[in-house]
Design a protein around this motif. Structure first.
Motif, short mmCIF file in Angstrom:
data_model
loop_
_atom_site.label_atom_id
_atom_site.label_comp_id
_atom_site.label_asym_id
_atom_site.label_seq_id
_atom_site.Cartn_x
_atom_site.Cartn_y
_atom_site.Cartn_z
N UNK A 53 -51.92 -18.91 26.07
CA UNK A 53 -50.75 -18.05 26.12
C UNK A 53 -49.49 -18.91 26.12
N UNK A 54 -48.61 -18.66 25.16
CA UNK A 54 -47.30 -19.33 25.15
C UNK A 54 -46.29 -18.34 25.71
N UNK A 55 -45.54 -18.76 26.72
CA UNK A 55 -44.54 -17.84 27.25
C UNK A 55 -43.20 -18.54 27.40
N UNK A 56 -42.14 -17.75 27.38
CA UNK A 56 -40.81 -18.32 27.49
C UNK A 56 -39.80 -17.48 26.73
N UNK A 57 -38.52 -17.86 26.84
CA UNK A 57 -37.45 -17.07 26.24
C UNK A 57 -37.58 -16.96 24.72
N UNK A 58 -37.00 -15.90 24.12
CA UNK A 58 -37.11 -15.71 22.68
C UNK A 58 -36.49 -16.85 21.87
N UNK A 59 -37.04 -17.06 20.69
CA UNK A 59 -36.42 -17.98 19.73
C UNK A 59 -36.53 -19.45 20.05
N UNK A 60 -37.50 -19.85 20.87
CA UNK A 60 -37.60 -21.27 21.23
C UNK A 60 -38.77 -21.99 20.59
N UNK A 61 -39.46 -21.32 19.66
CA UNK A 61 -40.45 -22.02 18.85
C UNK A 61 -41.92 -21.66 19.09
N UNK A 62 -42.18 -20.54 19.74
CA UNK A 62 -43.58 -20.17 20.00
C UNK A 62 -44.34 -19.93 18.69
N UNK A 63 -43.73 -19.14 17.82
CA UNK A 63 -44.38 -18.85 16.53
C UNK A 63 -44.48 -20.12 15.69
N UNK A 64 -43.39 -20.87 15.72
CA UNK A 64 -43.32 -22.09 14.91
C UNK A 64 -44.41 -23.09 15.31
N UNK A 65 -44.60 -23.32 16.60
CA UNK A 65 -45.58 -24.31 17.04
C UNK A 65 -47.00 -23.81 16.76
N UNK A 66 -47.21 -22.51 16.90
CA UNK A 66 -48.55 -21.96 16.60
C UNK A 66 -48.90 -22.22 15.14
N UNK A 67 -47.89 -22.05 14.26
CA UNK A 67 -48.12 -22.30 12.83
C UNK A 67 -48.37 -23.77 12.57
N UNK A 68 -47.62 -24.64 13.27
CA UNK A 68 -47.80 -26.08 13.07
C UNK A 68 -49.19 -26.52 13.53
N UNK A 69 -49.69 -25.90 14.59
CA UNK A 69 -51.03 -26.21 15.09
C UNK A 69 -52.06 -25.86 14.00
N UNK A 179 -45.64 -23.08 28.99
CA UNK A 179 -44.25 -22.63 28.97
C UNK A 179 -43.49 -23.27 27.81
N UNK A 180 -42.81 -22.47 27.04
CA UNK A 180 -41.96 -22.97 25.95
C UNK A 180 -40.51 -22.73 26.39
N UNK A 181 -39.86 -23.78 26.90
CA UNK A 181 -38.55 -23.58 27.55
C UNK A 181 -37.38 -23.54 26.58
N UNK A 182 -36.25 -23.08 27.12
CA UNK A 182 -34.98 -23.20 26.40
C UNK A 182 -34.68 -24.70 26.29
N UNK A 183 -34.29 -25.19 25.11
CA UNK A 183 -34.10 -26.63 24.96
C UNK A 183 -32.88 -27.17 25.72
N UNK A 184 -33.01 -28.40 26.24
CA UNK A 184 -31.86 -29.11 26.80
C UNK A 184 -31.18 -29.89 25.68
N UNK A 185 -30.16 -30.69 26.01
CA UNK A 185 -29.38 -31.39 24.98
C UNK A 185 -30.25 -32.28 24.09
#
Ligand code: ATP
Length: 265
Positions: A53-69, A179-185
């Motif tokens: 399960x990938x969880x975290x705020x919207x738009x931080x790459x959950x779909x993207x990383x699943x596709x890369x996997x 957890x797929x977090x909001x990115x830092x700098x």
């Protein structure tokens, strides 16, 4: 199934994903190598979780990383939105779940990606409660069918892990939670680099400074920023008084215009 024929290996590469390095390592040994080298995992009798399960705020790459996997594993990818499985017709939803998994087995190695998996939550007291319950039960049957799951892994994604059905989150089902977090700098810098990988960015552009200026931006906000930058460059090109202007790159001024238009979602 509605999405019949849509399973294929996605073309998202690791280089397209910015800032999620520790997740990459996690996926390497829980999905990628088990799919690529099943005999090695068998030899060492590794028991792998079928689901993550990938969880975290919207738009931080959950779909993207699943596709890369999936791309990295050379696996087919079936993308299902949780709510799509909830048919009003009695029996239809369970059948869809069964068909989905038999299709996944038929095209294994395969990753089934459930977006908005929280829609399949019996915790909610919606009118659709009983349909949800039946779908979840069927899903549990499929996830528990240990001997049939060869070459099939499941990744669920949600912004609302708190409303998820606990039965789905148990070990042996979607048992590993990342957890797929909001990115830092620093992560924003990596994401920007990934996003402009194939784009004409002028060498005078300071991506690190831009990353620092984009506080609270998600990966998806940064993608919007890059698109606005491209639009600013096009607009300038088409309205430029100097017809001979043959400079075709994104300049710092284009980023500046874009930054004034995009704010963190
Ligand atoms: P949601 O919860 O809304 O479904 P999500 O976490 O699945 O969101 P994605 O769909 O993966 O988010 O991201 C949307 C877009 O934002 C991507 O297609 C990509 O352009 C950009 N993006 C988001 N995160 C990243 C990242 N870590 N690296 C590069 N691009 C990113």
């Amino acid at each position: 199934l509605r999405r019949e024929g849509f399973s294929s290996v996605p073309n998202v590469k690791w280089e397209d994903v910015g800032g999620l390095d520790c997740l990459r390592e996690e996926f390497e040994y829980s999905i990628i190598t088990p799919l690529k080298y099943p005999e090695v995992h068998k030899t060492f009798e590794v028991v792998n979780e079928i689901g993550i399960l990938l969880f975290g705020p919207p738009g931080c790459g959950k779909t993207l990383i699943a596709k890369a996997v999936a791309n990295e594993a050379g696996a087919n990818f079936i993308h299902i939105k949780g709510p799509e499985l909830l048919s009003k017709f009695v029996g239809e939803s369970e059948r869809e779940v069964r068909q989905l998994f038999s299709r996944a087995r038929a095209c294994s190695p395969c990753i089934v990606f459930f977006d908005e998996v929280d829609a399949l939550s019996t915790k909610r007291d919606s009118e659709g409660g009983s349909v949800v319950e039946r779908v979840v039960n069927q899903l549990l049957i499929e996830l528990d069918g240990a001997d049939q799951r060869q070459g099939v892994f499941v990744i669920g994604a949600t912004n609302r892990p708190d409303v998820m059905d606990e039965a789905l989150l148990r070990s042996g089902r979607l048992g590993k939670h990342l957890y797929v977090p909001l990115p830092g700098a620093n992560e924003r810098f990596s994401i920007l680099k990934a996003l402009v990988r194939k784009k004409p960015v002028d060498s005078t552009v300071d991506l690190r400074a831009i990353a620092e200026a984009c506080e609270n931006f998600s990966g998806s906000d940064l993608a919007t920023l890059i698109n606005e930058t491209a639009k600013a460059a096009v607009k300038e090109k088409l309205t430029s008084v100097e017809a001979t202007n043959d400079d075709n790159t994104y300049k710092p001024r284009h980023f500046k215009i874009a930054h004034s238009k995009v704010s963190p979602s």
